[in-house]
Design a protein around this motif. Sequence first.
Motif, PDB file in Angstrom:
ATOM      1  N   LEU A   8       0.830  -1.212   0.000  1.00  0.00           N
ATOM      2  CA  LEU A   8       0.000   0.000   0.000  1.00  0.00           C
ATOM      3  C   LEU A   8       0.863   1.260   0.000  1.00  0.00           C
ATOM      4  O   LEU A   8       0.642   2.167  -0.803  1.00  0.00           O
ATOM      5  CB  LEU A   8      -0.907  -0.003   1.244  1.00  0.00           C
TER       6      LEU A   8
ATOM      7  N   ARG B  83      -6.993   5.949  -6.385  1.00  0.00           N
ATOM      8  CA  ARG B  83      -7.765   5.970  -5.155  1.00  0.00           C
ATOM      9  C   ARG B  83      -8.409   4.599  -4.908  1.00  0.00           C
ATOM     10  O   ARG B  83      -8.410   4.080  -3.782  1.00  0.00           O
ATOM     11  CB  ARG B  83      -8.837   7.055  -5.291  1.00  0.00           C
TER      12      ARG B  83
ATOM     13  N   ARG C 169      -5.776   2.100  -3.842  1.00  0.00           N
ATOM     14  CA  ARG C 169      -5.462   2.276  -2.429  1.00  0.00           C
ATOM     15  C   ARG C 169      -6.535   1.614  -1.559  1.00  0.00           C
ATOM     16  O   ARG C 169      -6.238   0.860  -0.638  1.00  0.00           O
ATOM     17  CB  ARG C 169      -5.409   3.777  -2.164  1.00  0.00           C
ATOM     18  N   ARG C 170      -7.800   1.891  -1.859  1.00  0.00           N
ATOM     19  CA  ARG C 170      -8.883   1.332  -1.041  1.00  0.00           C
ATOM     20  C   ARG C 170      -8.903  -0.188  -1.149  1.00  0.00           C
ATOM     21  O   ARG C 170      -9.197  -0.881  -0.177  1.00  0.00           O
ATOM     22  CB  ARG C 170     -10.222   1.914  -1.471  1.00  0.00           C
TER      23      ARG C 170
ATOM     24  N   PHE D 248      -6.512  -1.669   1.217  1.00  0.00           N
ATOM     25  CA  PHE D 248      -7.024  -1.532   2.577  1.00  0.00           C
ATOM     26  C   PHE D 248      -7.985  -2.686   2.887  1.00  0.00           C
ATOM     27  O   PHE D 248      -7.871  -3.348   3.919  1.00  0.00           O
ATOM     28  CB  PHE D 248      -7.722  -0.174   2.703  1.00  0.00           C
TER      29      PHE D 248
END
Lengths: 518, 141
Positions: A103, A275, A278-279, A282
């Motif tokens: 990440l 974005r 990235r999520r 997560f």
Amino acid sequence: MIAIQMPAATSSIGQPNAVAIAFFALFIAATLGITWWAARRTRTTDDFYAAGRTVTAGQNGLALAGDYMSAASFLGIAGLVATSGFDGLLYSTGWLVGWPVVLFLVAEPLRNLGRYTFADVVAARLNPRPVRIAAAVGTLATITFYLIAQMVGAGGLIRLLLGVPYELAVVGVGFAMMAYVLFGGMLATTWVQIVKAVLLLGGAAMLALLVLAQFSFSPLALFAAAAERYGDGVLAPGKLVQNPLDALSLGLALMFGTAGLPHILMRFYTVPDARAARRSVFFATGLIGLFYLLTFVLGFGAMVLVGPEAIRAVDAGGNMAAPLLAELLGGRPFLGFIAAVAFATILAVVAGLALSGAAAISHDVWASVVRRGEPRPGEELLVARIATVCLALIAMALGVVFKGQNVAFMVGLAFAIAASGNFPALLLAVFWPRTSTTGAAASMVVGTVTTLALISASPAIQVDLLQHDSAWFPLRNPAIVSMPVSFAVGMLVSLWRPDPDGAARFAALERRTLLGAE
Amino acid sequence: MTGDDRENQTAATRAASAHAASARSTSTDAALRRMRAVARTRWRLAGALTAAMIVVYFGFLGLVAWAPQRLATRVTEGLSLGVLLGALVIVAAWLLTWVYVRWANLVYDPMVAEQRAALVNANNAEQTAALASERKPGEQR
């Protein structure tokens, strides 16, 4: 970890199980249905390699988890904890800590700089041809070791769980993987991963709940029971870590190898933007961490309820701990379900590996090097499909040849190659302005070759395999040497042979890293 | 910016539009500098969080390798320090990813959006200046 022996007669493991076969058939039917659906949506190279970049962050999070949680984690860790206690947990933690690194360091630059493979990123600011050839070497070396491990695991496990002969199981897995990738491309592969991740997490959670129900839903009561029956030692470090340097080396490979695994990195191109990339990491970190916490319960549950002796009697490597636990707590139907989950796990991982290997051949070598970035229309896709068939056949052959090899060990080596061959060049390319074409290519080639050389000089090959008295390289996992070597070579060669317009290219790359492709 | 420099040098109207060129390089340079600062901020945080993960995990491995008997200590009935720390490594990985994603969503994304807008503005200003210099080269000199 996965060294398979003939099952004992006390359990129904190894006999054909109607429920297991029904679940297998259902899973195969469902995934082939997905493949048929995906095939009609897979026309362009974007579709084939990156599912048209339409995968959502949540879906990709599940698919990343599906790509990553292999049979080695599910069966191997549960077995290791069940037979040796705390030491097995070292793998649980080691296999998770690579994800934050993915990440922080690679996910977003990767999504903004590349198109289909991680080599796109390394090549973004460097001269593409040498870099791509070097990256294909690293990718294929990683993929081969990983594929062998999964095929060997698949053959052994399916034989144990279903009673199917080893070679037949390997060939069956090979053909199913070929079908998914060949016809459905990344879209089918993604959905196979998602189905598998849901099945695996659901199955593991159910099993863990059944275990905890025996201990009034208190993990501490479970651990206390384990300590009471098998001694306090099961909750503390034991024999597994005898050589601290070896442990650190394996830790290094696990932590940084994840950020160099081609099939994981490729998943970041399936989402619409940085974005979402990235999520998705997560979500994946959350799911994978949860799964590894469940392995604490499954492992100690199998230790207390089934017992290490009974587990070793069925399979010396302990890999049948989770299936035995399922049979004890939920009878043969639940055993059938868990067996089918293990099968789905292997198939999905293998499909992801084959796709990234095919992309390295068709995108990095054929389209970018042979055709100098201008393949004829439709040609790249054709090459990718031919490469898929070849990879599947090679994987089946190697799966048969390497029968009986230790699966977790081979996966550890795949991680070592990824951490030394792929990760340093990737990080240097996006982070260090002075990285040059020659430097990046040298880092990838030297990293891969050093890792392979040290593996062949290690005790695992010299002593265990070739029966020599000693090995001149003392560590079983070479990452602690090969990864620094790869970084050093990349940096020194970059300083020695700089690119003429390196600074300007890095400025352009920095802009794209930040703003995405324009 | 060597790339910009070379572009300027190859421009045929270099002497005529010296004024416009300097206007371009100041606005674009400023935008690029700010962008580089944003990129550096991200690398700094990413580096710090990576270092934190390394310390947590290798700290744990170090204890396993060199102080195994300490990890056998009981925290409460049924829970050894080793098992607790192992679970905490996983929790730490979760926390660190959460910190990064939260920072990226709340701070980094708006910064990048701002940079994108600034860059578009700089480009617009550049085009206006270039147009002006084309229209009245004499006056610019």
